[in-house]
Design a protein around this motif. Structure first.
Motif, short mmCIF file in Angstrom:
data_model
loop_
_atom_site.label_atom_id
_atom_site.label_comp_id
_atom_site.label_asym_id
_atom_site.label_seq_id
_atom_site.Cartn_x
_atom_site.Cartn_y
_atom_site.Cartn_z
N ALA A 243 0.81 -1.22 0.00
CA ALA A 243 0.00 0.00 0.00
C ALA A 243 0.84 1.27 0.00
O ALA A 243 0.41 2.29 -0.53
CB ALA A 243 -0.95 -0.01 1.19
N ASN B 110 -6.02 3.36 10.94
CA ASN B 110 -5.14 2.30 11.41
C ASN B 110 -4.84 2.37 12.90
O ASN B 110 -4.51 1.36 13.51
CB ASN B 110 -3.83 2.31 10.62
CG ASN B 110 -3.23 3.68 10.47
OD1 ASN B 110 -3.88 4.59 9.94
ND2 ASN B 110 -2.02 3.86 10.95
N ASP C 245 -7.85 4.93 0.79
CA ASP C 245 -6.89 3.93 1.29
C ASP C 245 -7.71 2.96 2.15
O ASP C 245 -8.17 3.32 3.23
CB ASP C 245 -5.83 4.67 2.12
CG ASP C 245 -4.92 3.73 2.91
OD1 ASP C 245 -5.29 2.57 3.12
OD2 ASP C 245 -3.85 4.19 3.34
N VAL D 58 -6.72 -0.02 3.30
CA VAL D 58 -5.82 -1.03 3.88
C VAL D 58 -6.43 -1.72 5.10
O VAL D 58 -6.40 -2.95 5.21
CB VAL D 58 -4.47 -0.37 4.26
CG1 VAL D 58 -3.65 -1.26 5.18
CG2 VAL D 58 -3.68 -0.06 3.00
N1 PLP Z 1 -2.24 2.71 4.81
C1 PLP Z 1 -2.65 2.31 6.02
C2 PLP Z 1 -3.97 2.79 6.55
C3 PLP Z 1 -1.87 1.44 6.79
O1 PLP Z 1 -2.30 1.04 8.00
C4 PLP Z 1 -0.62 1.00 6.25
C5 PLP Z 1 0.26 0.14 7.07
O2 PLP Z 1 0.21 0.13 8.28
C6 PLP Z 1 -0.23 1.44 4.98
C7 PLP Z 1 -1.07 2.30 4.29
C8 PLP Z 1 1.05 0.98 4.36
O3 PLP Z 1 0.90 -0.36 3.93
P1 PLP Z 1 2.14 -1.27 3.46
O4 PLP Z 1 2.72 -1.82 4.73
O5 PLP Z 1 1.54 -2.34 2.61
O6 PLP Z 1 3.10 -0.44 2.72
#
Ligand code: PLP
Length: 382
Positions: free
Chosen positions: A69, A147, A172, A174
């Motif tokens: 991400a 997160n 995003d 994730v």
């Molecule tokens: N976006 C969010 C909301 C995340 O929690 C994270 C990782 O903690 C990322 C992006 C980055 O992801 P990656 O570890 O796959 O680079």
């Protein structure tokens, strides 16, 4: 060691491991190679793309596989920086992951604004609607779930407002993916995610672009991914990501997150009832069922982490990327926490495989850490 840091990364689950091993053994070719071995790898990758797009409800050609991400988020912001007029602004929420915040600051210096959040950690939709009626940014970025706090963001509503004003919407997702239903997310113009937060392997992620969209590449040197991302594709990673997400979607459809959500709630009640000055960030808001960001009694967040680690629990003080830094989390500051308060927030994040007893043991361990740091004074000696 009991693991309560799934929002940082989660263990690979058997379905994903199996899919990865099988793909690595079966699809030995490079998907770009012209022979049958290469074509077989390409066909497997196409199949994974189709399955994944069906889950997100988008066109398979909208999907670009990436390394994770951080890359996807950099790619989308780089794309906007290269394709928008040089005066265009970027508006992102004040609680985005550092890879979104820092990429935006890098590519839009002096041309970005932060969408404010309420004290409960949810973006202010009224602010967004009001500001958009006055001015149009080049794009808007709002994550699906935070997160650190787990607070769910109104991405559907933000998307609808963006549609009304014809502003591209980037999400995003994730932390949402693999914990809540993914359907509908494919409607976002740009969408990012990665496998390692829901039981897939590290090193594989994706960016969903507008339908068959031409996105400016961040990485050059090959025609892969419709010339949107150069480099040999991670076939095993993509197949493994899909296997993990398919399992999670089945668990979600069966409502299997209800119980773990209740265990997390009970944990928070125990902390509040047993320790002084405990508060839960975003408690009044809808949150991911696995996440608890707790303002702990003041013995220092790092000290809490070390003491809990000694008792066998892995917990976090914020996003993994900011661990070790002394700066307070921008997410908590945006929610109105004082710097000193933000410095004593612990993030507990469970996984699908976490048991109820483990939440109970974690609460007991926190109570023990506090008791050890505050021994009851000997009354007779006083
Ligand atoms: N976006 C969010 C909301 C995340 O929690 C994270 C990782 O903690 C990322 C992006 C980055 O992801 P990656 O570890 O796959 O680079």
């Amino acid at each position: 060691m009991i693991y309560f840091d799934h929002n940082a990364t989660a263990p690979v689950i058997p379905d994903a491991r199996q899919a990865w091993l099988e793909a690595t053994e079966q699809f030995i070719g490079n998907p770009s190679s012209p022979h049958r071995i290469g074509m077989r790898a390409d066909a497997a990758l196409c199949d994974a793309r189709e399955k994944f797009a069906a889950i997100l409800e988008c066109d398979p050609l909208d999907i670009v596989w990436t390394s994770g991400a951080t890359e996807s988020n950099n790619m989308v912001i780089h794309h906007f920086a290269r394709s928008l007029p040089s005066t265009a602004e970027a508006w992102i929420s004040a609680i985005e992951h550092p890879c979104v915040v820092e990429a935006t600051q890098h590519y839009f210096p002096g041309r970005h604004r932060f969408i404010p959040v309420t004290g409960n950690g949810v973006i202010d939709l009224d602010w967004l609607a009001e500001e958009l009626s006055e001015k149009r940014p080049g794009f808007i970025g709002v994550m699906a779930a935070n997160n650190i706090t787990g607070v769910l963001q109104p991405w559907r509503e933000a998307l609808a407002i963006c549609r009304q004003y014809e502003v591209p919407f980037f999400c995003d997702a994730v932390q949402w993916l693999g914990k809540l239903p993914s359907n509908g997310l494919g409607a976002c113009d740009f969408l990012s995610g990665c496998a390692h937060k829901f039981g897939g392997p590290r090193g594989i992620g994706f960016l969903k672009c507008p339908t068959r969209g031409r996105v400016r590449p961040l990485i050059f040197g090959g025609p892969q991914e419709e010339s949107r991302r150069a480099g040999t594709e991670n076939v095993s990673g993509a197949l493994s990501l899909v296997a993990a997400l398919e399992l999670r979607e089945r668990q979600i459809a069966a409502g299997k997150m209800q119980e773990p959500g209740a265990w997390r709630d009970k944990f928070e009640t125990t902390l509040r009832d047993s320790l002084p000055d405990v508060a839960i960030a975003g408690a009044g808001q809808e949150r991911l069922w696995n996440t608890s960001a707790a303002l702990m009694p003041p013995i220092g967040a790092q000290r809490w982490v070390v003491k809990l680690d000694k008792l066998g629990f892995a917990v976090s003080i914020g996003s993994a990327c900011s661990t070790g830094k002394e700066t307070a989390s921008h997410v908590l500051l945006a929610m109105g926490f004082e710097t000193a308060q933000a410095g004593r927030v612990l993030r507990f994040s469970s996984g699908w495989e976490t048991r109820r007893s483990e939440w109970d043991e974690l609460a007991a361990a926190a109570i023990q850490v506090y008791a050890d740091a505050h021994p009851v004074k000997n009354q007779t000696a006083a």
